[in-house]
Design a protein around this motif. Structure first.
Motif, PDB file in Angstrom:
ATOM      1  N   LYS A   1     -20.357 -15.536  -2.417  1.00 27.58           N
ATOM      2  CA  LYS A   1     -19.359 -14.608  -1.752  1.00 27.58           C
ATOM      3  C   LYS A   1     -19.078 -15.491  -0.458  1.00 27.58           C
ATOM      4  O   LYS A   1     -19.560 -15.947   0.207  1.00 27.58           O
ATOM      5  CB  LYS A   1     -19.841 -13.333  -1.313  1.00 27.58           C
ATOM      6  CG  LYS A   1     -18.831 -12.548  -0.639  1.00 27.58           C
ATOM      7  CD  LYS A   1     -19.520 -11.162  -0.137  1.00 27.58           C
ATOM      8  CE  LYS A   1     -18.607 -10.064   0.471  1.00 27.58           C
ATOM      9  NZ  LYS A   1     -19.077  -9.016   0.532  1.00 27.58           N
ATOM     10  N   LEU A   2     -17.598 -15.539  -0.333  1.00 29.99           N
ATOM     11  CA  LEU A   2     -17.038 -16.376   0.768  1.00 29.99           C
ATOM     12  C   LEU A   2     -16.294 -14.947   1.833  1.00 29.99           C
ATOM     13  O   LEU A   2     -15.411 -14.219   1.240  1.00 29.99           O
ATOM     14  CB  LEU A   2     -16.161 -17.293   0.667  1.00 29.99           C
ATOM     15  CG  LEU A   2     -16.687 -18.497  -0.120  1.00 29.99           C
ATOM     16  CD1 LEU A   2     -15.673 -19.475  -0.129  1.00 29.99           C
ATOM     17  CD2 LEU A   2     -17.837 -19.218   0.744  1.00 29.99           C
ATOM     18  N   THR A   3     -16.619 -14.772   3.130  1.00 29.25           N
ATOM     19  CA  THR A   3     -16.054 -13.639   3.801  1.00 29.25           C
ATOM     20  C   THR A   3     -15.077 -14.529   4.906  1.00 29.25           C
ATOM     21  O   THR A   3     -15.687 -15.165   5.834  1.00 29.25           O
ATOM     22  CB  THR A   3     -16.884 -12.834   4.424  1.00 29.25           C
ATOM     23  OG1 THR A   3     -17.932 -12.240   3.524  1.00 29.25           O
ATOM     24  CG2 THR A   3     -16.325 -11.849   5.132  1.00 29.25           C
TER      25      THR A   3
ATOM     26  N   THR B   1      -0.880 -11.975   2.628  1.00 27.30           N
ATOM     27  CA  THR B   1       0.377 -11.663   2.523  1.00 27.30           C
ATOM     28  C   THR B   1       0.790 -10.444   3.205  1.00 27.30           C
ATOM     29  O   THR B   1       2.002 -10.066   3.298  1.00 27.30           O
ATOM     30  CB  THR B   1       0.803 -11.678   1.130  1.00 27.30           C
ATOM     31  OG1 THR B   1       0.011 -10.602   0.350  1.00 27.30           O
ATOM     32  CG2 THR B   1       0.485 -12.954   0.404  1.00 27.30           C
ATOM     33  N   THR B   2      -0.354  -9.348   3.157  1.00 28.59           N
ATOM     34  CA  THR B   2      -0.133  -8.228   3.899  1.00 28.59           C
ATOM     35  C   THR B   2      -1.293  -7.681   5.079  1.00 28.59           C
ATOM     36  O   THR B   2      -2.362  -8.550   4.865  1.00 28.59           O
ATOM     37  CB  THR B   2       0.153  -7.216   2.932  1.00 28.59           C
ATOM     38  OG1 THR B   2      -1.129  -6.851   2.010  1.00 28.59           O
ATOM     39  CG2 THR B   2       1.199  -7.133   2.112  1.00 28.59           C
ATOM     40  N   LYS B   3      -1.004  -6.777   5.575  1.00 27.93           N
ATOM     41  CA  LYS B   3      -2.264  -6.634   6.528  1.00 27.93           C
ATOM     42  C   LYS B   3      -3.439  -5.770   5.608  1.00 27.93           C
ATOM     43  O   LYS B   3      -3.229  -5.423   4.670  1.00 27.93           O
ATOM     44  CB  LYS B   3      -1.659  -5.365   7.618  1.00 27.93           C
ATOM     45  CG  LYS B   3      -0.568  -5.943   8.527  1.00 27.93           C
ATOM     46  CD  LYS B   3      -0.160  -5.085   9.290  1.00 27.93           C
ATOM     47  CE  LYS B   3       0.611  -4.024   8.985  1.00 27.93           C
ATOM     48  NZ  LYS B   3       1.869  -4.495   8.318  1.00 27.93           N
ATOM     49  N   GLY B   4      -4.413  -5.638   6.295  1.00 33.83           N
ATOM     50  CA  GLY B   4      -5.720  -5.028   5.695  1.00 33.83           C
ATOM     51  C   GLY B   4      -6.484  -6.132   4.794  1.00 33.83           C
ATOM     52  O   GLY B   4      -6.401  -7.209   4.790  1.00 33.83           O
ATOM     53  N   ALA B   5      -7.470  -5.340   3.958  1.00 28.52           N
ATOM     54  CA  ALA B   5      -8.542  -6.000   3.407  1.00 28.52           C
ATOM     55  C   ALA B   5      -7.714  -6.799   1.838  1.00 28.52           C
ATOM     56  O   ALA B   5      -6.837  -6.180   1.344  1.00 28.52           O
ATOM     57  CB  ALA B   5      -9.599  -5.138   2.767  1.00 28.52           C
ATOM     58  N   ARG B   6      -7.992  -8.168   1.882  1.00 28.83           N
ATOM     59  CA  ARG B   6      -7.175  -8.806   0.724  1.00 28.83           C
ATOM     60  C   ARG B   6      -8.493  -9.565   0.012  1.00 28.83           C
ATOM     61  O   ARG B   6      -9.356 -10.394   0.507  1.00 28.83           O
ATOM     62  CB  ARG B   6      -6.408  -9.859   1.200  1.00 28.83           C
ATOM     63  CG  ARG B   6      -5.450  -9.404   2.225  1.00 28.83           C
ATOM     64  CD  ARG B   6      -4.584  -8.261   1.695  1.00 28.83           C
ATOM     65  NE  ARG B   6      -3.573  -8.809   0.481  1.00 28.83           N
ATOM     66  CZ  ARG B   6      -3.011  -8.182  -0.446  1.00 28.83           C
ATOM     67  NH1 ARG B   6      -3.203  -6.792  -0.355  1.00 28.83           N
ATOM     68  NH2 ARG B   6      -2.404  -8.716  -1.095  1.00 28.83           N
ATOM     69  N   ASN B   7      -8.769  -9.063  -1.252  1.00 27.19           N
ATOM     70  CA  ASN B   7      -9.913  -9.536  -2.092  1.00 27.19           C
ATOM     71  C   ASN B   7      -9.272 -10.273  -3.116  1.00 27.19           C
ATOM     72  O   ASN B   7      -8.282 -10.278  -3.475  1.00 27.19           O
ATOM     73  CB  ASN B   7     -10.743  -8.281  -2.660  1.00 27.19           C
ATOM     74  CG  ASN B   7     -11.336  -7.483  -1.575  1.00 27.19           C
ATOM     75  OD1 ASN B   7     -11.638  -7.984  -0.530  1.00 27.19           O
ATOM     76  ND2 ASN B   7     -11.266  -6.134  -1.769  1.00 27.19           N
TER      77      ASN B   7
ATOM     78  N   LEU C   1     -14.296 -13.357  -2.956  1.00 25.86           N
ATOM     79  CA  LEU C   1     -13.735 -13.841  -1.641  1.00 25.86           C
ATOM     80  C   LEU C   1     -13.135 -12.400  -1.060  1.00 25.86           C
ATOM     81  O   LEU C   1     -12.433 -11.402  -1.598  1.00 25.86           O
ATOM     82  CB  LEU C   1     -12.227 -14.723  -2.197  1.00 25.86           C
ATOM     83  CG  LEU C   1     -12.681 -15.863  -3.130  1.00 25.86           C
ATOM     84  CD1 LEU C   1     -11.509 -16.729  -3.512  1.00 25.86           C
ATOM     85  CD2 LEU C   1     -13.618 -16.954  -2.527  1.00 25.86           C
ATOM     86  N   THR C   2     -13.221 -12.414   0.065  1.00 23.12           N
ATOM     87  CA  THR C   2     -12.961 -11.296   1.053  1.00 23.12           C
ATOM     88  C   THR C   2     -12.224 -11.757   2.231  1.00 23.12           C
ATOM     89  O   THR C   2     -12.955 -12.470   2.995  1.00 23.12           O
ATOM     90  CB  THR C   2     -13.925 -10.306   1.498  1.00 23.12           C
ATOM     91  OG1 THR C   2     -15.285 -10.862   2.120  1.00 23.12           O
ATOM     92  CG2 THR C   2     -14.607  -9.640  -0.123  1.00 23.12           C
TER      93      THR C   2
END
Length: 733
Positions: free
Chosen positions: A538-540, A601-607, A625-626
C-alpha cells in the motif's frame, strides 16, 4: 456439469489420434498461373496526428450501414441431426489458469467519441512494443498498452491516406486488418477501397514502432472486375502474405486469391509489387501464416496457407521470388483428415435472449489468425479455429514444411450455448489461448476465453473465463455479428495474450461496443522459478493540491531462481507511472523501481491500484494507492500564542490562504472551532472567490478567557465542501 461431460475422455483422445494421422495420399499440385501487380502509387505520409487533423469530417452517408457477407458457396444450414463430433471435449477441466489483466472498452457506440457507421464492426487489433492498435471497420485508435489510455483517435480509416489521392483517400470501406511486424518493429494497417473503381487494396507500413508516427503508403489495383473481399494478412520474413475471396464484378465467386506483398520494399518506402495465385472457385477463405515469437522460419522457408473442407483441413505452401516472379510457386493442397464435424451455418443461426432475431455464424470459413510459431527444439506449429455445430473446433498442425501432421485437435463446447467467432494463438511455452463469442436464448452475446497449458491432455481446453458480459441482444433486423476477432501475442514478453471482440451493452441495433483485454499464463517462459516481491502493498500519498503531483516509489525484487518477465504495469484512478526501471525482464536476484505519481482531479479521497502482470507464481501483483485531493492550503498550518493575561489580546498573526488548484475556488466560510471565544478573525482580504493560483490572507488574534492552554482551529471551507484547517494554541495567565 452437463450431460455432455459424463463420458470419459479416453474415446475422444483415441479418436483424436486416429484423425491426426498423415495426409491423404495426394500429390500437392503447383499452381503455375502467376499474376504480378505493381503499385499504382506509393508515398510517405505525415504523422498520424497531422493526417487526422487535415482530414475533413466525413458525412455519414452510409449511416447506418449494414455490411453483407458474401457467401463463397450456396447457403448450408445446420442439419437437424448433425454428424457426431469425435473431437468434442468430454471432460471438464478447472478454470483456465491464465490471469486476466487489462480489460477496457475499445471503440464502440459512445466510446471515445466514436460514432457508429457500420455493422458489424469486424473487430481486430494487434499489440506492439508499447501500444495496442484496434480497428473496427470505419475507424481505428491507438492505446497505451500499459495503462489502456487512449493515445490517438478515433481516426477515420482513410485518414491514413489523406493527400494520397484516389479511392484510398476518398473511400472508407473497411474490412480492415492491423498487424505488428515483430521482426521489424513496424505496424501494417490495411483496408480495401471498393466504393469506386478500380478495386484497391490500401496498405500503410509505419516507419517506426510508434503507430502515431509516419507511414509508407501504397495502393494496389485489382482492376475493375476482381472484387477482392475478406482480406486476411500474415507477416512472414520474406513478404506480407494476404488472402482474398474474389468475386467477379462483386457477385460471382471466382475463388480465393493468395498474394505476397514485397515486405522489404515497403519497409524501406520503395516501389513495391505483389505476386498472386488465383485459385479456382472450389477453394475459398484461405488464411496465411502469421509469425509469432522470436524464432523466424528458416531462410527461404515458404509461407503457409490453410482452410478446411468436409472432415479435412488443407495446407498450401507459397514460395515468392520478387526478383524473378516466375520462380514463385504456390503448391498444394496437402489434405489432412480430421475428426468429422458439421460446419455451423453461414447465416442466421445463433440465438439471443428475448428476440427471434438470429445472428450470423459465418461457419463456412476458418477464423483469423493462422498463428505460426517455432520453438527452440525446432518444432514448428500452426494453430487455427473455425465454428462448427458443437462449438469451436481448433487444431495444432506440426511440421508444415516437412510431413504435416495434425498434432492435436479439439472442439470446445462445454454446454448448449453457441460459441463462435473465435481467434487462437500460442505463447512461447506452448500455452494456447482461444477467445470467442457466446450466446443462446438465455445468454446475451458475451465475450469469453479459454486456454490450455502444454501439459494438459491433448485436445482439451481448460474451463472458460468471462471477459465481458453482454447486456442486450442485437435487434432491428440485424443478423450480422462480426467477420472476425483477434488474438495476438505481446512481442515484449512473448507470453501475454491480447484479445479484442464485440458485445452488445443493451438491446438495440447499431449499438455494439468492443472490448480489449489481456491475460497471461503464470508459468510462461522461464518464470516457473521467478518470484515477484514488492516493498509495499500500500502507498499512502500526502494531501495533494488538485492538478499537482506527488510521487512515491515501490521496489520490485525477483527473489526466485529464474527470470521474471513483466508484460504490463498499469495504474487506475488519479495515478500514473512516472518512471519505471523494470523493463520487460528482471534477472533472478535483481530488483527495480516503479515511481507512481498522484495527481488528484477532484477533492477528497482518491483511491487506485498499481498492478503488475508477469510470469511469477503470485501474478498479478497489486499495490493499493490512497491519497487526498485538496484545493486550498493554509500557511502556516499551526499558530502559537502567549502566554497572555486573561482578558488581554495578542498582536494578530497572519494566515495565508492559497488556491492551489487550477480553477477558481469559492470560499464559503471562515470559522474558529474548539474554543472560539479565545480567538478573533480580523483583516480578512479573501472575499468570496479566489482565482486559480492566487492567495489572500486574514489575521487571527488570541484573547484568553481563562487561564491554561486554550486550543482552537481555524477552518476555511469552500463550495466543494472540503475544509482547510490550521491549529491554534495559546496559554492564558
Amino acid at each position: 456439469m452437463t450431460a455432455r461431460f459424463t463420458s470419459v475422455f479416453y474415446l475422444a483422445a483415441m479418436l483424436s489420434v486416429v484423425f491426426s494421422g498423415s495426409a491423404f495420399a495426394q500429390e500437392p499440385q503447383e499452381q503455375s498461373t502467376i499474376r504480378v501487380i505493381r503499385e499504382i502509387k506509393h508515398d510517405a505520409s505525415a504523422t498520424l496526428a497531422e493526417l487526422d487533423r487535415m482530414t475533413p469530417a466525413q458525412p455519414h452517408r452510409f449511416s447506418p450501414r449494414l455490411l453483407k457477407i458474401l457467401p463463397t458457396a450456396p447457403a448450408d444450414n445446420v442439419p437437424e441431426y448433425p454428424e457426431p463430433d469425435a473431437a468434442l471435449q468430454q471432460i471438464a477441466l478447472p478454470p483456465v489458469a491464465a490471469n486476466l489483466g487489462l480489460n477496457i472498452d475499445g471503440l464502440g457506440q459512445g466510446q471515445y467519441g466514436f460514432l457508429l457507421e457500420y455493422s458489424p464492426p469486424d473487430t481486430n487489433g494487434a499489440v506492439g512494443a508499447t501500444q495496442y492498435v484496434q480497428w473496427v471497420n470505419a475507424e481505428f485508435a491507438v492505446f497505451d498498452k500499459a495503462t489502456g489510455a487512449l493515445l490517438a483517435g478515433p481516426t477515420q480509416g482513410n485518414a491514413l491516406w489523406h493527400g494520397f489521392g484516389g479511392g484510398c483517400e476518398t473511400n472508407n470501406d473497411g474490412d480492415p486488418i492491423v498487424q505488428y511486424d515483430k521482426m521489424a518493429d513496424r505496424w501494417i494497417l490495411t483496408q480495401f477501397s471498393i466504393s469506386t473503381l478500380p478495386y484497391l487494396q490500401c496498405v500503410a507500413v509505419s516507419t517506426s514502432s510508434d503507430a502515431t508516427g509516419t507511414y509508407n503508403r501504397y495502393a494496389f489495383s485489382f482492376g475493375n472486375v476482381d472484387y477482392s473481399d475478406y482480406p486476411k494478412l500474415g507477416v512472414w520474413p520474406d513478404a506480407y502474405y494476404m488472402s482474398f475471396n474474389v468475386f467477379l464484378n462483386g457477385s460471382h465467386f471466382a475463388g480465393a486469391n493468395a498474394c505476397a506483398f514485397d515486405r522489404n520494399a515497403m519497409l524501406a518506402g520503395n516501389p513495391a509489387q505483389i505476386i498472386c495465385f488465383q485459385q479456382p472457385s472450389t477453394v475459398a477463405s484461405l488464411l496465411p501464416s502469421d509469425m509469432d515469437g522470436t524464432i523466424a522460419p528458416a531462410a527461404g522457408e515458404p509461407a503457409f496457407f490453410m482452410n478446411f473442407s468436409k472432415n479435412t483441413i488443407q495446407l498450401w505452401t507459397f514460395h515468392v521470388d520478387f526478383t524473378t516472379p516466375t520462380n514463385s510457386t504456390f503448391t498444394g493442397p496437402t489434405v489432412l483428415p480430421v475428426a468429422p464435424f458439421t460446419a455451423r451455418c453461414l447465416h442466421s443461426c445463433v440465438k439471443q435472449p428475448g428476440t427471434t432475431q438470429l445472428l450470423d455464424a459465418i461457419g463456412d470459413r476458418p477464423m483469423y489468425r493462422l498463428a505460426y510459431r517455432q520453438f527452440p527444439s525446432g518444432v514448428e506449429s500452426l494453430v487455427f479455429n473455425h465454428s462448427i455445430s458443437t462449438g469451436v473446433r481448433w487444431y495444432e498442425v506440426r511440421s508444415p514444411n516437412g510431413t504435416p501432421t495434425v498434432f492435436q485437435q479439439g472442439t470446445f463446447g462445454p454446454d448448449s450455448n453457441t460459441r463462435w467467432m473465435g481467434s487462437i494463438a500460442m505463447d512461447q511455452s506452448g500455452d494456447m489461448a482461444l477467445g470467442y463469442s457466446v450466446s443462446s436464448s438465455s445468454v446475451y452475446p458475451s465475450i469469453y476465453f479459454t486456454g490450455r497449458v502444454a501439459a494438459d491432455t491433448p485436445g482439451s481446453m481448460e474451463g472458460e473465463q468471462l471477459i465481458m458480459s453482454g447486456s442486450g441482444s442485437q435487434t432491428g433486423g440485424q443478423n450480422r455479428w462480426g467477420d472476425y476477432s483477434a488474438m495476438t501475442v505481446d512481442p515484449a514478453d512473448d507470453c501475454t495474450f491480447w484479445y479484442t471482440q464485440e458485445y452488445i451493452p443493451s438491446t438495440g441495433s447499431f449499438n455494439w461496443n468492443t472490448r480489449i483485454s489481456n491475460f497471461i499464463f503464470p508459468n510462461c517462459g522461464n518464470g516457473s522459478g521467478a518470484t515477484a516481491v514488492l516493498s509495499a502493498s500500500k502507498l499512502t500519498f500526502a494531501k495533494t493540491p488538485i492538478g499537482q503531483t506527488t510521487d512515491l516509489t515501490v521496489t520490485l525484487t525477483n527473489t526466485g531462481n529464474a527470470n521474471l518477465n513483466i508484460s504490463n504495469v498499469a495504474t487506475t484512478g488519479d495515478y500514473a507511472v512516472q518512471s519505471n526501471t523494470c523493463g520487460a525482464l528482471i534477472l533472478a536476484g535483481n530488483n527495480c523501481a516503479i515511481t507512481v505519481g498522484f495527481t488528484p482531479t477532484t477533492k477528497g479521497a482518491r483511491n487506485g491500484i498499481l498492478q503488475l502482470t508477469d510470469n511469477a507464481a503470485n501474478n498479478p501483483q497489486k499495490v493499493t494507492l490512497t491519497g487526498t485531493g485538496v484545493s486550498i492550503a493554509l500557511s502556516p498550518t499551526a499558530l502559537n500564542f502567549g502566554p497572555e493575561p486573561v482578558g488581554q489580546s495578542t498582536a494578530p498573526k497572519t494566515v495565508t490562504i492559497s488556491n492551489v488548484s487550477t480553477a477558481s475556488v469559492n470560499l464559503t466560510g471562515f470559522t474558529i472551532g474548539s474554543t472560539p471565544a479565545d480567538y478573533t478573525i480580523s483583516a480578512n482580504t479573501c472575499g468570496s472567490s479566489l482565482p486559480a493560483e492566487t492567495s489572500c490572507s486574514l489575521n487571527v488574534s488570541f484573547n484568553p478567557t481563562r487561564k491554561g492552554t486554550r486550543s482552537g482551529k481555524l477552518n476555511v471551507t469552500n463550495s466543494g465542501g472540503s475544509t482547510a484547517t490550521a491549529t491554534l494554541t495559546g496559554t492564558g495567565q
